[in-house]
Every structure is written in structure tokens, then in C-alpha cells.
Motif scaffolding. Structure first.
Motif, mmCIF file in Angstrom:
data_model
loop_
_atom_site.group_PDB
_atom_site.id
_atom_site.type_symbol
_atom_site.label_atom_id
_atom_site.label_comp_id
_atom_site.label_asym_id
_atom_site.label_seq_id
_atom_site.Cartn_x
_atom_site.Cartn_y
_atom_site.Cartn_z
ATOM 1 N N VAL A 227 8.541 61.283 83.042
ATOM 2 C CA VAL A 227 10.080 59.683 83.041
ATOM 3 C C VAL A 227 11.190 60.484 83.446
ATOM 4 O O VAL A 227 11.958 59.891 83.728
ATOM 5 N N LEU A 228 11.557 61.642 82.273
ATOM 6 C CA LEU A 228 12.459 62.274 82.744
ATOM 7 C C LEU A 228 12.500 64.109 82.885
ATOM 8 O O LEU A 228 11.712 64.407 82.244
ATOM 9 N N ASP A 229 13.092 63.736 84.237
ATOM 10 C CA ASP A 229 12.646 65.083 84.544
ATOM 11 C C ASP A 229 13.796 66.635 84.799
ATOM 12 O O ASP A 229 14.466 66.157 85.672
ATOM 13 N N GLY A 230 14.465 66.661 83.227
ATOM 14 C CA GLY A 230 15.505 67.449 83.436
ATOM 15 C C GLY A 230 16.955 67.105 83.527
ATOM 16 O O GLY A 230 17.443 67.763 84.121
ATOM 17 N N ILE A 231 17.166 65.882 82.857
ATOM 18 C CA ILE A 231 18.652 65.730 83.507
ATOM 19 C C ILE A 231 19.670 65.961 82.521
ATOM 20 O O ILE A 231 19.368 66.076 81.178
ATOM 21 N N ASP A 232 20.940 65.498 83.101
ATOM 22 C CA ASP A 232 22.155 66.686 82.410
ATOM 23 C C ASP A 232 22.818 65.066 82.222
ATOM 24 O O ASP A 232 23.487 64.534 83.189
ATOM 25 N N LEU A 233 23.194 65.010 80.715
ATOM 26 C CA LEU A 233 24.588 63.535 80.267
ATOM 27 C C LEU A 233 25.282 64.699 79.877
ATOM 28 O O LEU A 233 25.061 65.143 79.106
ATOM 29 N N SER A 234 26.993 63.912 80.043
ATOM 30 C CA SER A 234 28.177 64.255 79.244
ATOM 31 C C SER A 234 29.061 62.279 78.970
ATOM 32 O O SER A 234 29.362 62.497 79.737
ATOM 33 N N VAL A 235 28.784 62.675 77.874
ATOM 34 C CA VAL A 235 29.967 61.021 77.856
ATOM 35 C C VAL A 235 31.400 61.502 76.542
ATOM 36 O O VAL A 235 31.002 61.511 75.627
ATOM 37 N N GLN B 73 31.855 66.468 73.276
ATOM 38 C CA GLN B 73 31.698 65.166 73.991
ATOM 39 C C GLN B 73 31.285 64.325 72.471
ATOM 40 O O GLN B 73 30.697 64.534 71.815
ATOM 41 N N ALA B 74 31.132 63.008 73.078
ATOM 42 C CA ALA B 74 30.481 62.198 71.947
ATOM 43 C C ALA B 74 28.935 61.966 72.133
ATOM 44 O O ALA B 74 28.381 62.246 71.506
ATOM 45 N N ILE B 75 28.153 62.392 73.325
ATOM 46 C CA ILE B 75 27.197 62.907 73.819
ATOM 47 C C ILE B 75 26.852 64.075 74.866
ATOM 48 O O ILE B 75 27.486 63.391 76.171
ATOM 49 N N SER B 76 25.569 64.625 74.673
ATOM 50 C CA SER B 76 25.307 65.765 75.147
ATOM 51 C C SER B 76 23.937 66.383 75.574
ATOM 52 O O SER B 76 23.616 66.637 74.568
ATOM 53 N N ALA B 77 23.982 66.164 76.707
ATOM 54 C CA ALA B 77 22.318 66.490 76.931
ATOM 55 C C ALA B 77 21.984 67.511 78.004
ATOM 56 O O ALA B 77 22.134 67.387 79.620
ATOM 57 N N THR B 78 21.091 68.967 78.054
ATOM 58 C CA THR B 78 21.102 69.028 79.053
ATOM 59 C C THR B 78 20.191 69.614 79.338
ATOM 60 O O THR B 78 19.186 69.860 78.462
ATOM 61 N N GLY B 79 18.905 69.281 80.668
ATOM 62 C CA GLY B 79 17.468 69.566 80.693
ATOM 63 C C GLY B 79 16.737 68.725 80.011
ATOM 64 O O GLY B 79 16.037 68.994 79.611
ATOM 65 N N LEU B 80 17.432 67.713 80.080
ATOM 66 C CA LEU B 80 16.426 66.493 79.246
ATOM 67 C C LEU B 80 15.266 66.111 79.673
ATOM 68 O O LEU B 80 15.534 66.202 80.441
ATOM 69 N N ARG B 81 14.258 66.339 78.903
ATOM 70 C CA ARG B 81 12.632 66.246 79.558
ATOM 71 C C ARG B 81 11.937 65.641 78.880
ATOM 72 O O ARG B 81 12.001 65.411 77.318
#
Length: 334
Positions: free
Chosen positions: A33-41, A17-25
Motif C-alpha cells: 500500500v505504501l512503498d517507502g514514501i517520504d513526507l515532511s510537513v 517539522q510538524a510531521i516527518s516520515a522517511t521510508g514509510l512502508r
């Protein structure tokens, strides 16, 4: 709390993935502001992050572009661990923020050459890259003029051209078309499509739902610090009620026969039209067409109506309406 380094399985997945986020707080004091978000691009795509003002879109961009640190999360950008190797992340990305980085006191060309110096390009290479980008963004005629005299659209094009001086393969665009007129906005859309066609990954935040609909391969809606929903524009439109198939008849007898058989359909006797609840999927549309054929009924006009992203946005970001969206019954046509 600190940002953790990715575990081996997740690191392997993030590399694709170009961008990956797991549990971003991220919190500021008591404000989450950010409550444990997951992103995959995926690489070479446009990912759009939507949300109301204050939802945390810009905070997410600032964290993923190393401008601020997260409180927690396993984060990877361009195949680099954000906690372990932020410098490599910075070398792989470009950022165009909400507010222009253009210096109005110098010319467009001088702005470009300044960026080339910041990227440690040689004088010759810097001039070559600047000239190519000024031509690509249709700024050659204005290149020798002070940027203060540029229109909003020209400044935004110059801003993105400056972002591309270092040849980034991942670009964060934080509300890049805010304040632009419709023509300039469409020009910017064309530029973004060209970048993606060249294999660049674009992480886009925007206030314009039409923009996300036009450009994004995938869209995530951020609300109250969480991802309320994620998917393609068409997938998101199918999660809110209001979709329907409209059948219109010119023959009153055909209309009455269809209305009698389709008891769940909403009737419009004056217009000789029936409205059948539908999610607009190919499966449901085929079911309706098969039923009409088997019943020997021929509609003069069939149109499919699906909710737009405005409907999705309001449904997902309205705290009163959001809980009901998952309990919405679906009606089938037999």
C-alpha cells in the motif's frame, strides 16, 4: 519488520517539522500500500495528500495518527517519535475521519461534553470549551437538538469542533468535505484557513482537486504506493505539458509579422491569435514581452494559460502517461 526510531540527525530535522516520515512502508499480505514514501510537513501549514481511490491516503493518515502501525519507517509527529512515544503523539493531534464520529442520538452539546470527558477536562472547563467551540462553528442554535437532525455541513462542523476539544496543534482531515454541497464545502474551507492562521498544522486528504488548490501550501500525489510528485500547486502545474501564452491581435499586419517571427507558435488566423508554448513562469513571460518590445510588435491581449490540478492528477496517476512527463521537451521563445 518494525518501525525504526529516528537517528539523531533525522530526529533533529523532524523536530522542526510538524510531521516527518522517511521510508514509510505498509503492506497487507502481498499488497504493498505504501512503498517507502517520504513526507515532511512544516508547522502551521496545510499539506494535502492526493491520489486515486485505493492509493493509500487513508492508510497514511491511520499510521501517522497511531491508529495502525507501519511495517517500516522513521516517523515523527509533533516532535514525538511515533515508535517510541505514541501516547505523546495522540495527545498532540486531532483526527477527523471520512465518516463522522458524531452520535446522532444525543445533542450537539452533549457530543461536545462527551469529548471533553474523554480528554479528562473538568466539568467547568469542559462546558467552557464546548460553548466556545459551538459558538465558533455557528452551532449555538442547534446545540440543544439531536445531532441526527443536523445537515451534512452541520455534522461536519460539529465533527471538527469535537476534534478541537483537546486543543490539538496537528489535525488530520481525511476527506472532510466529501458529500457536502458547494456552500458547506466553502464554509469548511474557511474553518480550515482559520485553524492554520492560529498556527495549527493540517494534514488533508481530499478527492477534490480544487480543494487542494485552494488550501494546500504543499501537495503530494500518491500513486501505486509511491509519491509521484510533490510541490506547491503552481509547481505541480508546471510539470505537465499544455501551458502556453496566447497573444491576440486586432491589426492583421501586426498578427502576420508576429506569426512570421514566431514560427514555433500555433496560429489561429481567424481569431488573429498565436499560442506560444510556455511553462507560465515569470522568466518565460518576461522573455516573450522583451521579444515583443524589441521587435516593435504590440499585442492587444496577452493571457497565460497553465494546466490545472486535474491535468496534473491525470498525468501523474495514469501509468501510461506518467513515464512521459519527465521527458517532455520545453520550447523557448527567443
Amino acid at each position: 519488520m518494525t518501525v525504526t526510531r529516528a537517528s539523531a540527525p533525522r530526529a533533529a530535522q523532524a523536530a522542526t517539522q510538524a510531521i516527518s516520515a522517511t521510508g514509510l512502508r505498509k503492506s497487507y499480505g502481498d499488497k504493498v500500500v505504501l512503498d517507502g514514501i517520504d513526507l515532511s510537513v512544516p508547522q502551521g501549514t496545510v499539506f494535502s495528500l492526493l491520489g486515486p481511490n485505493g492509493a493509500g491516503k487513508t492508510t497514511a493518515v491511520k499510521i501517522l495518527s497511531t491508529l495502525i502501525t507501519a511495517d517500516a519507517g522513521e516517523l515523527s509527529v509533533g516532535g514525538h517519535d511515533l515508535a517510541a512515544d505514541p501516547q505523546s503523539v495522540r495527545a498532540a493531534i486531532g483526527v477527523t475521519g471520512q465518516f463522522s464520529a458524531v452520535d446522532g442520538l444525543i445533542t450537539g452539546e452533549e457530543n461536545m461534553l462527551l469529548m471533553a470527558d474523554l480528554h479528562h477536562l473538568s466539568r467547568r472547563e469542559g462546558r467552557r470549551v464546548a460553548a466556545e467551540l459551538l459558538e465558533r462553528f455557528d452551532l449555538v442554535e442547534a446545540a440543544k437538538k439531536p445531532a441526527a437532525g443536523y445537515s451534512g455541513g452541520m455534522k461536519r462542523r460539529l465533527d471538527i469542533a469535537m476534534t478541537l476539544v483537546g486543543g490539538p496543534r496537528i489535525i488530520f482531515l481525511d476527506e472532510p468535505t466529501t458529500g457536502l454541497d458547494p456552500r458547506s464545502r466553502h464554509t469548511m474551507w474557511g474553518i480550515i484557513r482559520e485553524l492554520v492562521a492560529d498556527g495549527v498544522t493540517v494534514f488533508l486528504t481530499t478527492q477534490y482537486l480544487e480543494e487542494a488548490d485552494e488550501l494546500a501550501d504543499r501537495i503530494a500525489v500518491l500513486n501505486d504506493g509511491k509519491i509521484a510528485a510533490e510541490g506547491s500547486a503552481e509547481e505541480l502545474k508546471r510539470i505537465v505539458p499544455g501551458g502556453h501564452v496566447k497573444l491576440r491581435f486586432t491589426d492583421p499586419d501586426g498578427y502576420r509579422s508576429a506569426a512570421s517571427a514566431l514560427r514555433d507558435a500555433a496560429r489561429d488566423d481567424e481569431a488573429l491569435a498565436l499560442r506560444i508554448p510556455s511553462d507560465g513562469s515569470q522568466r518565460e513571460l518576461r522573455s516573450i514581452l522583451d521579444w515583443l518590445d524589441s521587435a516593435g510588435i504590440e499585442a492587444d491581449e496577452l493571457t497565460v494559460h497553465t494546466p490545472d490540478l486535474d491535468d496534473v492528477f491525470f498525468a501523474l496517476t495514469d501509468s501510461a502517461a506518467a513515464p512521459a512527463r519527465n521527458n517532455q521537451p520545453k520550447e523557448a521563445v527567443r
